[in-house]
Design a protein around this motif. Structure first.
Motif, short mmCIF file in Angstrom:
data_model
loop_
_atom_site.label_atom_id
_atom_site.label_comp_id
_atom_site.label_asym_id
_atom_site.label_seq_id
_atom_site.Cartn_x
_atom_site.Cartn_y
_atom_site.Cartn_z
N ALA A 329 -66.58 -5.51 54.36
CA ALA A 329 -65.43 -4.71 54.74
C ALA A 329 -64.58 -4.34 53.53
O ALA A 329 -64.10 -3.20 53.42
CB ALA A 329 -64.58 -5.46 55.76
N ASN A 330 -64.38 -5.29 52.60
CA ASN A 330 -63.66 -4.98 51.36
C ASN A 330 -64.33 -3.83 50.62
O ASN A 330 -63.68 -2.88 50.17
CB ASN A 330 -63.63 -6.20 50.44
N ALA A 331 -65.66 -3.94 50.45
CA ALA A 331 -66.40 -2.94 49.68
C ALA A 331 -66.42 -1.59 50.38
O ALA A 331 -66.20 -0.54 49.76
CB ALA A 331 -67.82 -3.44 49.45
N HIS A 332 -66.69 -1.60 51.67
CA HIS A 332 -66.77 -0.35 52.44
C HIS A 332 -65.43 0.37 52.45
O HIS A 332 -65.33 1.58 52.20
CB HIS A 332 -67.24 -0.68 53.85
N SER A 333 -64.36 -0.39 52.72
CA SER A 333 -63.04 0.23 52.78
C SER A 333 -62.59 0.72 51.39
O SER A 333 -61.91 1.74 51.28
CB SER A 333 -62.02 -0.75 53.36
N LEU A 334 -62.97 0.00 50.34
CA LEU A 334 -62.65 0.45 48.98
C LEU A 334 -63.34 1.77 48.68
O LEU A 334 -62.74 2.69 48.11
CB LEU A 334 -63.06 -0.62 47.97
N ALA A 335 -64.61 1.87 49.07
CA ALA A 335 -65.34 3.12 48.85
C ALA A 335 -64.72 4.27 49.64
O ALA A 335 -64.59 5.39 49.12
CB ALA A 335 -66.80 2.93 49.24
N LEU A 336 -64.33 4.00 50.88
CA LEU A 336 -63.69 5.06 51.67
C LEU A 336 -62.37 5.49 51.03
O LEU A 336 -62.04 6.68 50.99
CB LEU A 336 -63.44 4.55 53.09
N ALA A 337 -61.62 4.51 50.51
CA ALA A 337 -60.34 4.83 49.88
C ALA A 337 -60.52 5.67 48.62
O ALA A 337 -59.69 6.52 48.30
CB ALA A 337 -59.59 3.54 49.55
N LEU A 338 -61.63 5.41 47.91
CA LEU A 338 -61.85 6.08 46.63
C LEU A 338 -62.85 7.22 46.70
O LEU A 338 -63.21 7.79 45.66
CB LEU A 338 -62.33 5.05 45.59
N ASP A 339 -63.30 7.54 47.90
CA ASP A 339 -64.25 8.65 48.07
C ASP A 339 -63.61 9.93 47.56
O ASP A 339 -62.52 10.32 47.99
CB ASP A 339 -64.63 8.79 49.55
N LEU A 340 -64.28 10.58 46.63
CA LEU A 340 -63.70 11.75 46.00
C LEU A 340 -63.55 12.93 46.95
O LEU A 340 -62.85 13.90 46.64
CB LEU A 340 -64.55 12.17 44.79
N ALA A 341 -64.21 12.85 48.10
CA ALA A 341 -64.08 13.94 49.07
C ALA A 341 -62.85 13.78 49.95
O ALA A 341 -62.50 14.69 50.70
CB ALA A 341 -65.33 14.02 49.96
N ASN A 342 -62.23 12.60 49.88
CA ASN A 342 -61.08 12.32 50.74
C ASN A 342 -59.86 11.99 49.88
O ASN A 342 -59.88 12.09 48.67
CB ASN A 342 -61.40 11.15 51.68
N GLY A 343 -58.82 11.56 50.50
CA GLY A 343 -57.66 11.06 49.78
C GLY A 343 -56.45 11.96 49.80
O GLY A 343 -55.38 11.57 49.35
N GLU A 344 -56.57 13.18 50.33
CA GLU A 344 -55.42 14.07 50.51
C GLU A 344 -54.63 14.25 49.22
O GLU A 344 -53.40 14.24 49.22
CB GLU A 344 -54.52 13.51 51.63
N GLY A 345 -55.35 14.37 48.11
CA GLY A 345 -54.67 14.61 46.85
C GLY A 345 -54.04 13.39 46.22
O GLY A 345 -53.34 13.50 45.21
N MET A 346 -54.25 12.21 46.78
CA MET A 346 -53.67 10.98 46.24
C MET A 346 -54.39 10.58 44.96
O MET A 346 -55.59 10.80 44.79
CB MET A 346 -53.78 9.85 47.26
N SER A 347 -53.65 9.93 44.06
CA SER A 347 -54.25 9.41 42.83
C SER A 347 -55.05 8.16 43.15
O SER A 347 -54.90 7.54 44.22
CB SER A 347 -53.16 9.08 41.82
N ILE A 348 -55.89 7.74 42.21
CA ILE A 348 -56.65 6.51 42.39
C ILE A 348 -55.71 5.32 42.58
O ILE A 348 -55.94 4.46 43.44
CB ILE A 348 -57.59 6.28 41.19
N ASP A 349 -54.63 5.29 41.83
CA ASP A 349 -53.70 4.16 41.95
C ASP A 349 -53.03 4.13 43.32
O ASP A 349 -52.82 3.05 43.89
CB ASP A 349 -52.65 4.24 40.84
N GLU A 350 -52.69 5.28 43.86
CA GLU A 350 -52.10 5.33 45.20
C GLU A 350 -53.11 4.88 46.25
O GLU A 350 -52.76 4.17 47.21
CB GLU A 350 -51.61 6.75 45.49
N ARG A 351 -54.35 5.28 46.09
CA ARG A 351 -55.38 4.87 47.04
C ARG A 351 -55.61 3.36 46.98
O ARG A 351 -55.78 2.70 48.00
CB ARG A 351 -56.69 5.60 46.73
N LEU A 352 -55.61 2.81 45.76
CA LEU A 352 -55.80 1.38 45.61
C LEU A 352 -54.66 0.60 46.24
O LEU A 352 -54.88 -0.45 46.86
CB LEU A 352 -55.92 1.02 44.13
N ALA A 353 -53.44 1.09 46.11
CA ALA A 353 -52.28 0.40 46.69
C ALA A 353 -52.39 0.35 48.21
O ALA A 353 -52.11 -0.68 48.84
CB ALA A 353 -50.99 1.09 46.26
N ARG A 354 -52.78 1.45 48.82
CA ARG A 354 -52.93 1.47 50.28
C ARG A 354 -54.06 0.56 50.72
O ARG A 354 -53.93 -0.18 51.71
CB ARG A 354 -53.18 2.91 50.75
#
Length: 401
Positions: A329-354
């Protein structure tokens, strides 16, 4: 790969957690390299695992092909007394698999050139939006993300949180694997197609079938997996962790490492405390192995561009059946958070925080549950109906591994 631009991640730890992270991030458009300190294959480690939905979701997302079937099904869950009488039975179907099966599937899904054995992580430094990672060999790597997936005694966590260390919970899990044909008929007949338990004062045993050494699931080619939780003082534990070569180990005793005198004592204890079925499992095991049960929960998982996942971040006790599922779950959710096709314009650091906020909560819930289950299991002998587990996502009797 989904994208033309490939940010890079370096994963520390080539066990199952690290491979889950690597396969998931590759599916999200990242270039990933995995570094493992051991120069040897790890697929002989581990035993049985309850196959949880989180693992299947991560494999599906990453495009990892699991064998079909990916495990062995059980239907009934039975509780045996000291004389092998069935004192309670429930119908709770589930699938049990082998750690080695998942490990091989994840490893085979990665390009060979992305796996680096015999490389021991020593330190890192952050350089803007990148990290520079250093290894004992003198090798350095530059990446956009450093992932610590190196387990309970994570070197990266020690570097980031030196005061967060595993705490011994006061008991261990003895474990063993028995080829299906090697178990006496009376025990095999009791266990077949079932998930079985025997509880006693301050100890608890469980057993089920898993795939064979090369992932076989045909009748006669599978293995019996058993676990026996027992209490020991820290002084006795230190003695048990001295292996047959006189080397004092800190993490666990893998198959083949246990002193012959300790194996003989384990078998004598089984004669004194276990019923005929579980005694037969212990007596039929050539190389039992042992894992101290520990508690650990890091208060933080993200440190700039370095992150902790799996057991490096939080260790749920095995009664939750959740260690592998949490790593997935950690790995899957991290990949979803950092998927370059998603993220609504968020930076990597913002995605990691969420991502961190959600996963810290998950880790807290699982470690709290594991401690609660362990206290009930190892201190009070209650009727099976008064025990519960989150192993299949529902409140239900007993504990699972």
């Amino acid at each position: 790969m989904k994208h033309q631009s490939y940010p890079r991640a370096v994963v520390i730890g080539g066990s199952l957690g690290g491979l889950l992270a690597a396969t998931s991030l590759r599916a999200a458009g990242w270039q990933v390299d995995v570094f493992e300190s051991s120069p040897n294959q790890l697929d002989t480690r581990g035993g049985g695992i309850v196959l949880q939905p989180d693992v299947l979701h991560a494999a599906r997302y990453a495009g990892v092909a699991l064998p079909n079937p990916a495990g062995v099904r059980s239907g009934e869950r039975i509780y045996l007394d000291r004389n092998d009488n069935i004192v309670e039975r429930l119908y709770i179907p589930q699938t049990q698999t082998a750690w080695s099966l998942l490990y091989r599937a994840m490893k085979d899904a990665l390009p060979a050139q992305s796996l680096h054995a015999g490389e021991t992580f020593t330190d890192f430094e952050q350089d803007g939006d990148e990290v520079i990672v250093r290894f004992d060999s003198g090798r350095t790597e530059r990446a956009n993300l450093l992932i610590g997936a190196d387990g309970i005694r994570s070197t990266l966590r020690q570097r980031l949180l030196p005061d967060v260390t595993p705490a011994y919970a006061g008991y261990v899990a003895w474990r063993g694997l028995v080829p299906e044909p090697d178990l006496p008929a009376h025990a095999a007949d009791m266990l077949r197609d079932r998930f079985a338990f025997q509880h006693g004062a301050g100890h608890s045993a469980l057993a089920y079938l898993i795939p064979g050494e090369r992932d076989e699931t045909r009748v006669g080619e599978r293995r019996w997996n058993w676990v026996w939780y027992r209490r020991y003082s820290e002084d006795v534990l230190k003695q048990l962790l001295v292996d047959r070569y006189g080397i004092a180990r800190t993490r666990s005793l893998p198959p083949g490492a246990m002193k012959q005198t300790d194996i003989e004592q384990l078998r004598r204890d089984a004669q004194a405390e276990l019923g005929p079925t579980f005694r037969a499992l212990v007596e039929s095991t050539d190389d039992p192995f042992m894992q101290p049960i520990v508690d650990l929960r890091a208060p933080q998982m993200v440190f700039g561009r370095a992150v902790l996942i799996g057991d490096a971040a939080a260790v749920p006790r095995p009664h939750t059946a959740g260690s592998t599922a949490k790593a997935a779950a950690n790995a899957h959710s991290l990949a979803l958070a950092l998927d370059l096709a998603n993220g609504e314009g968020m930076s990597i650091d913002e995605r990691l925080a969420r991502w961190e906020t959600e996963q810290l909560q998950r880790g807290k819930q699982m470690t709290d549950l594991g401690i609660s289950l362990g206290k009930r299991l190892m201190t009070v002998v209650a009727p099976p109906s008064q025990r519960f587990s989150a192993a299949s996502g529902n409140s239900m009797p007993t504990s699972i591994r």
